[in-house]
Design a protein around this motif. Sequence first.
Motif, short mmCIF file in Angstrom:
data_model
loop_
_atom_site.label_atom_id
_atom_site.label_comp_id
_atom_site.label_asym_id
_atom_site.label_seq_id
_atom_site.Cartn_x
_atom_site.Cartn_y
_atom_site.Cartn_z
N LYS A 235 0.82 -1.22 0.00
CA LYS A 235 0.00 0.00 0.00
C LYS A 235 0.85 1.27 0.00
CE LYS A 235 -4.57 -1.02 0.81
NZ LYS A 235 -5.75 -0.28 0.31
N THR A 236 2.08 1.18 0.51
CA THR A 236 2.88 2.39 0.68
C THR A 236 4.15 2.41 -0.17
OG1 THR A 236 3.91 1.30 2.60
CG2 THR A 236 2.11 2.85 3.04
N ARG A 237 4.50 1.28 -0.81
CA ARG A 237 5.77 1.21 -1.55
C ARG A 237 5.67 0.73 -2.98
NH1 ARG A 237 10.35 -0.47 2.80
NH2 ARG A 237 9.60 0.87 4.47
N ALA A 238 4.55 0.15 -3.37
CA ALA A 238 4.44 -0.35 -4.75
C ALA A 238 3.78 0.73 -5.61
CB ALA A 238 3.62 -1.64 -4.78
N PRO A 239 4.34 1.00 -6.80
CA PRO A 239 3.88 2.14 -7.62
C PRO A 239 2.57 1.87 -8.37
CG PRO A 239 5.73 1.05 -8.69
CD PRO A 239 5.53 0.35 -7.38
N PHE A 240 1.48 1.95 -7.61
CA PHE A 240 0.13 1.88 -8.17
C PHE A 240 -0.60 3.16 -7.78
CE2 PHE A 240 1.01 -2.66 -7.22
CZ PHE A 240 0.75 -3.24 -8.45
N TRP A 241 -1.47 3.62 -8.68
CA TRP A 241 -2.32 4.78 -8.36
C TRP A 241 -3.73 4.50 -8.83
CZ3 TRP A 241 2.39 4.85 -10.76
CH2 TRP A 241 3.45 5.37 -9.99
N LYS A 242 -4.68 4.77 -7.91
CA LYS A 242 -6.10 4.51 -8.20
C LYS A 242 -6.81 5.78 -8.62
CE LYS A 242 -7.12 0.81 -4.91
NZ LYS A 242 -6.70 0.88 -3.50
N LYS A 243 -7.60 5.68 -9.69
CA LYS A 243 -8.48 6.78 -10.09
C LYS A 243 -9.90 6.24 -10.07
CE LYS A 243 -8.40 10.59 -13.34
NZ LYS A 243 -7.83 11.10 -14.59
N GLU A 244 -10.75 6.91 -9.29
CA GLU A 244 -12.14 6.46 -9.14
C GLU A 244 -13.07 7.13 -10.14
OE1 GLU A 244 -12.40 5.85 -4.31
OE2 GLU A 244 -13.59 7.40 -5.30
N GLN A 245 -13.93 6.33 -10.73
CA GLN A 245 -15.00 6.89 -11.57
C GLN A 245 -16.27 6.82 -10.72
OE1 GLN A 245 -13.53 7.66 -14.52
NE2 GLN A 245 -11.75 6.42 -13.94
N SER A 246 -16.83 7.99 -10.40
CA SER A 246 -18.06 8.01 -9.62
C SER A 246 -19.05 8.97 -10.27
CB SER A 246 -17.76 8.45 -8.18
OG SER A 246 -17.46 9.83 -8.16
N ALA A 247 -20.24 9.06 -9.66
CA ALA A 247 -21.26 9.99 -10.17
C ALA A 247 -20.72 11.42 -10.15
CB ALA A 247 -22.51 9.87 -9.32
N GLN A 248 -19.77 11.67 -9.25
CA GLN A 248 -19.17 13.02 -9.14
C GLN A 248 -18.01 13.21 -10.12
OE1 GLN A 248 -19.67 11.12 -6.11
NE2 GLN A 248 -21.65 12.10 -5.90
N GLY A 249 -17.82 12.29 -11.04
CA GLY A 249 -16.73 12.40 -12.01
C GLY A 249 -15.58 11.48 -11.68
N SER A 250 -14.38 11.88 -12.14
CA SER A 250 -13.22 11.01 -12.04
C SER A 250 -12.18 11.68 -11.15
CB SER A 250 -12.71 10.83 -13.47
OG SER A 250 -11.43 10.31 -13.47
N VAL A 251 -11.77 11.01 -10.08
CA VAL A 251 -10.78 11.59 -9.17
C VAL A 251 -9.69 10.60 -8.79
CG1 VAL A 251 -12.22 13.36 -8.06
CG2 VAL A 251 -12.26 11.02 -7.17
N TRP A 252 -8.47 11.14 -8.63
CA TRP A 252 -7.36 10.33 -8.11
C TRP A 252 -7.62 10.10 -6.63
CZ3 TRP A 252 -4.23 7.88 -11.23
CH2 TRP A 252 -4.02 8.39 -12.53
#
Lengths: 160, 160, 82, 82
Positions: A118-135
């Motif tokens: 969770k703190t060292r592997a290079p992944f980034w989540k972007k959420e698609q929700s009713a409010q749009g798309s956010v990191w």
Amino acid sequence: MISIKVQTAPFNVGIETQLAHQNNLSAGALVCFSGFVRDFNDGRNVRSLHLEHFPGMTEKSLQKIAEEACARWPLLKVNIIHRVGTLNLGEPIVFVATLSAHRDAAFHACAFIMDYLKTRAPFWKKEQSAQGSVWVESKDSDQYAAKKWQESRTQKENFE
Amino acid sequence: MISIKVQTAPFNVGIETQLAHQNNLSAGALVCFSGFVRDFNDGRNVRSLHLEHFPGMTEKSLQKIAEEACARWPLLKVNIIHRVGTLNLGEPIVFVATLSAHRDAAFHACAFIMDYLKTRAPFWKKEQSAQGSVWVESKDSDQYAAKKWQESRTQKENFE
Amino acid sequence: MLKVLFFARYRETLGTEQLDLPYHPDLTHLEEVRKTLAKQGGKWQVLNDTGLMCARNQELVELHTPIQDGDELAFFPTVTGG
Amino acid sequence: MLKVLFFARYRETLGTEQLDLPYHPDLTHLEEVRKTLAKQGGKWQVLNDTGLMCARNQELVELHTPIQDGDELAFFPTVTGG
């Protein structure tokens, strides 16, 4: 024995759980963690998730985390699977299996791997929700959880 | 939602892992522990295991342990399966699944349930090995593991 | 030459995922590279982000890590996988 | 009447899994029942085992737990499931 998979294809946590033990008669304990895309996050109604990563570095960092777990606890197997790309609601994102003779090593190693991932592997989540798309914002609790393991480097001895 | 099963019939840890998440879109984290009959224990070459229990009390004690886990951590589901009767080498003995929005609650609850089950649920193992048939001795480390949770009754707050 | 990669929010803000930076002996550490880029102002100020993480040759490192000509560097926001 | 159950190694050693014990007001706690049985000597000394655990009406309790006429009691070695 370490297996690392970073893949766009979906996987099944049941099949992976079975594979993680299969044919190992010395294994008394298997701990499996599965992380899923869930419907609500910080009050946002999540529809799907996009996972970006750093190809090459991702695999190396997961391998390194798995090796550190093997150095701390007597493990028979570590399997890590992490999806990238677009994931739908309810789908598994990550799967970590730790196999050992005894349960304490398997439990600690699995939690350790998740905290480090969770703190060292290079992944980034972007959420698609009713409010749009956010990191997705990182959480202080994740940083805190990972730090705890640095203060207990001698833990391996407790499980041997 | 708590499910307790004490059964002579074998079960499949993969299928149980899948069932533990199925259809719960609020669940971000699933931790599954599986315990297996392994080939060596205290230097004895194990062929099979016989599990005796206290019918009636067994189910009640597992229910109570699961309820205590739900009181300590915000869980969406707790599934416990424990086999009794004769078990072959490599077969699963016990399966504990904890489902939650977040991983820390799921990890702690699953470890807690195993520690309590090991020291409070009325099961007794008898090993069949080349050296004959012996009742398995209890381990001090199990008693110690269970005691740790009594010293941290306020842990629930950490995960809410 | 230094290869510099950007990921996630930084990649989007900068509108680029990679650039080549001529090596200069003053660029002793990752921090000097970060400063050099950030002081261009505008969108580059995203590299002043407090959650910034960095890698050298695909290994997670700190900003005070020394670098060499030919290195592949990367700047990215705090990771959020798992 | 008190119903007393034995499990696992105790059951095997005693050659019985259950007995009925007439209730007597002196049997105030589980410990008195255990002592009464153990002082018969021979195989019954298995109830002096340091790892002895006990239950009252299918609930895990301590030896100092009070009992009543009609209770179902159980004595067994330290549990080893999981």
